[in-house]
Write an enzyme that holds these catalytic residues in place. Structure first.
Site, mmCIF file in Angstrom:
data_model
loop_
_atom_site.group_PDB
_atom_site.id
_atom_site.type_symbol
_atom_site.label_atom_id
_atom_site.label_comp_id
_atom_site.label_asym_id
_atom_site.label_seq_id
_atom_site.Cartn_x
_atom_site.Cartn_y
_atom_site.Cartn_z
ATOM 1 N N LYS A 1 -1.083 -9.506 2.916
ATOM 2 C CA LYS A 1 -0.285 -9.034 4.067
ATOM 3 C C LYS A 1 -1.164 -8.159 4.951
ATOM 4 O O LYS A 1 -1.934 -7.330 4.436
ATOM 5 C CB LYS A 1 0.950 -8.258 3.605
ATOM 6 N N ASP B 1 0.838 -1.208 0.000
ATOM 7 C CA ASP B 1 0.000 0.000 0.000
ATOM 8 C C ASP B 1 0.875 1.260 0.000
ATOM 9 O O ASP B 1 0.369 2.382 -0.051
ATOM 10 C CB ASP B 1 -1.028 -0.017 1.137
ATOM 11 N N SER B 2 2.191 1.073 0.012
ATOM 12 C CA SER B 2 3.108 2.199 -0.217
ATOM 13 C C SER B 2 2.834 2.831 -1.584
ATOM 14 O O SER B 2 3.278 3.942 -1.862
ATOM 15 C CB SER B 2 4.572 1.741 -0.145
ATOM 16 N N ASP C 1 -1.088 -6.228 -0.205
ATOM 17 C CA ASP C 1 -1.407 -5.608 1.083
ATOM 18 C C ASP C 1 -2.901 -5.441 1.272
ATOM 19 O O ASP C 1 -3.612 -5.014 0.356
ATOM 20 C CB ASP C 1 -0.789 -4.197 1.132
ATOM 21 N N GLU D 1 9.516 -4.443 10.324
ATOM 22 C CA GLU D 1 9.960 -3.122 9.858
ATOM 23 C C GLU D 1 10.511 -2.265 10.998
ATOM 24 O O GLU D 1 9.863 -2.102 12.047
ATOM 25 C CB GLU D 1 8.772 -2.397 9.188
ATOM 26 N N GLU E 1 -1.088 -5.640 8.351
ATOM 27 C CA GLU E 1 -0.269 -4.896 9.319
ATOM 28 C C GLU E 1 -0.794 -5.104 10.735
ATOM 29 O O GLU E 1 -2.009 -5.063 10.976
ATOM 30 C CB GLU E 1 -0.317 -3.394 9.006
HETATM 31 O O1 KIV Z 1 3.560 -1.094 1.654
HETATM 32 C C1 KIV Z 1 4.749 -1.462 1.605
HETATM 33 O O2 KIV Z 1 5.485 -1.203 0.651
HETATM 34 C C2 KIV Z 1 5.272 -2.206 2.735
HETATM 35 C C3 KIV Z 1 6.750 -2.390 2.791
HETATM 36 C C4 KIV Z 1 7.382 -1.168 3.326
HETATM 37 C C5 KIV Z 1 7.139 -3.582 3.570
HETATM 38 O O3 KIV Z 1 4.546 -2.603 3.586
#
Ligand code: KIV
Length: 266
Positions: free
Chosen positions: A115, A46-47, A85, A182, A117
């Site tokens: 994924k 989600d970056s 994510d 992280e 968080e």
């Molecule tokens: O969203 C993302 O790119 C991440 C990485 C920083 C691990 O969660």
């Protein structure tokens, strides 16, 4: 034909002592290039809210965006294990909503895993039981930026260190296939990697994790806003793109492009 790596393959890499290379990607062409270079795991992170859409953080990212980018990446990646994510508020409201959204991400994109968080143990357990592989994400969790601010190092204090350790064990027990760790001290990254059976993929967590993940735009030197301390710029692609586009602009202006060779014959 090349086949996509499975959760088993990723877990075997840890037991066989092979480090896991992971990068983010957000579109078809980049996923293709990253996959062809041999990266083991691609995260549709989600970056993308920040590096693709220019937002200040990841909180505005939606399920629809993750599906659209996830599908594009899955089309481009033939071998890499693809993780998508779960965006902010797609799993926090209720267990039911979390399961439904995880299922939607998997079926609409063709990803290998989702994924999540934070320390969502029960949800991880339920998804694993449904056959949805889960990658956890502990330490600094960017979706909590409003709660914790921008002080990103986690696990310096003993109680927080123990909480992160405990969450890693609980995620393993709940059936997670791996955990992203992280921005924690190197000693904690090493300890969790040594004491768990699932692969620990570090980012800003020192040199001794089972694998390493970075944001693709950071290592390519493409993100203009800031360079995190934990990254290394392997190529200054942003500068290279600008230089190339300058050449294009000049060629259009001075009428040397399109050239004779570009003319379509009737
Ligand atoms: O969203 C993302 O790119 C991440 C990485 C920083 C691990 O969660």
């Amino acid at each position: 034909m090349e086949r996509r790596l499975t959760s088993k393959d990723i877990m075997k890499m840890k037991s066989g002592g092979e480090r896991i290379s992971a990068l983010t990607a957000y579109d078809y062409s980049m996923a293709h290039a990253v996959d062809r270079a041999g990266v083991d795991m691609i995260l549709v992170g989600d970056s993308l809210g920040m590096v693709v859409y220019g937002e200040a953080n990841t909180l505005r990212v939606t399920m629809d965006q993750m599906i659209s980018h996830g599908r594009a990446v899955c089309r481009g990646a033939k071998r890499a294990y693809v993780v998508v994510d779960m965006p902010f508020m797609s799993f926090q409201v209720s267990m039911e909503e979390g399961i439904r959204n995880a299922g939607r991400l998997m079926s609409a994109t063709g990803a290998s895993a989702v994924k999540i968080e934070g320390s969502h143990i029960e949800l991880t357990k339920r998804l694993s039981q449904c056959g949805i592989p889960v990658v956890g994400h502990l330490g600094y969790t960017p979706q909590s930026v409003m709660a914790f601010g921008r002080e990103i190092v986690r696990g310096r204090a003993l109680d927080e260190r123990e909480r992160i350790m405990e969450s890693a064990f609980q995620l393993e027990e709940a059936g997670a296939v791996a955990v992203v760790l992280e921005s924690v001290p190197e000693s904690l990254g090493k300890q969790i990697s040594n004491e768990t059976r699932i692969p620990v993929i570090g980012i800003g967590s020192g040199r001794f994790c089972d694998g390493e993940i970075q944001v693709l735009y950071d290592v390519l030197g493409l993100y203009p806003d800031f360079v995190p301390k934990h990254t290394r710029i392997f190529s200054h692609l942003g500068t290279s793109v600008s230089r190339t586009v300058k050449k294009y602009v000049r060629a259009v202006k001075d009428k040397t492009f399109p050239g004779e060779e570009n003319v379509l014959r009737p």
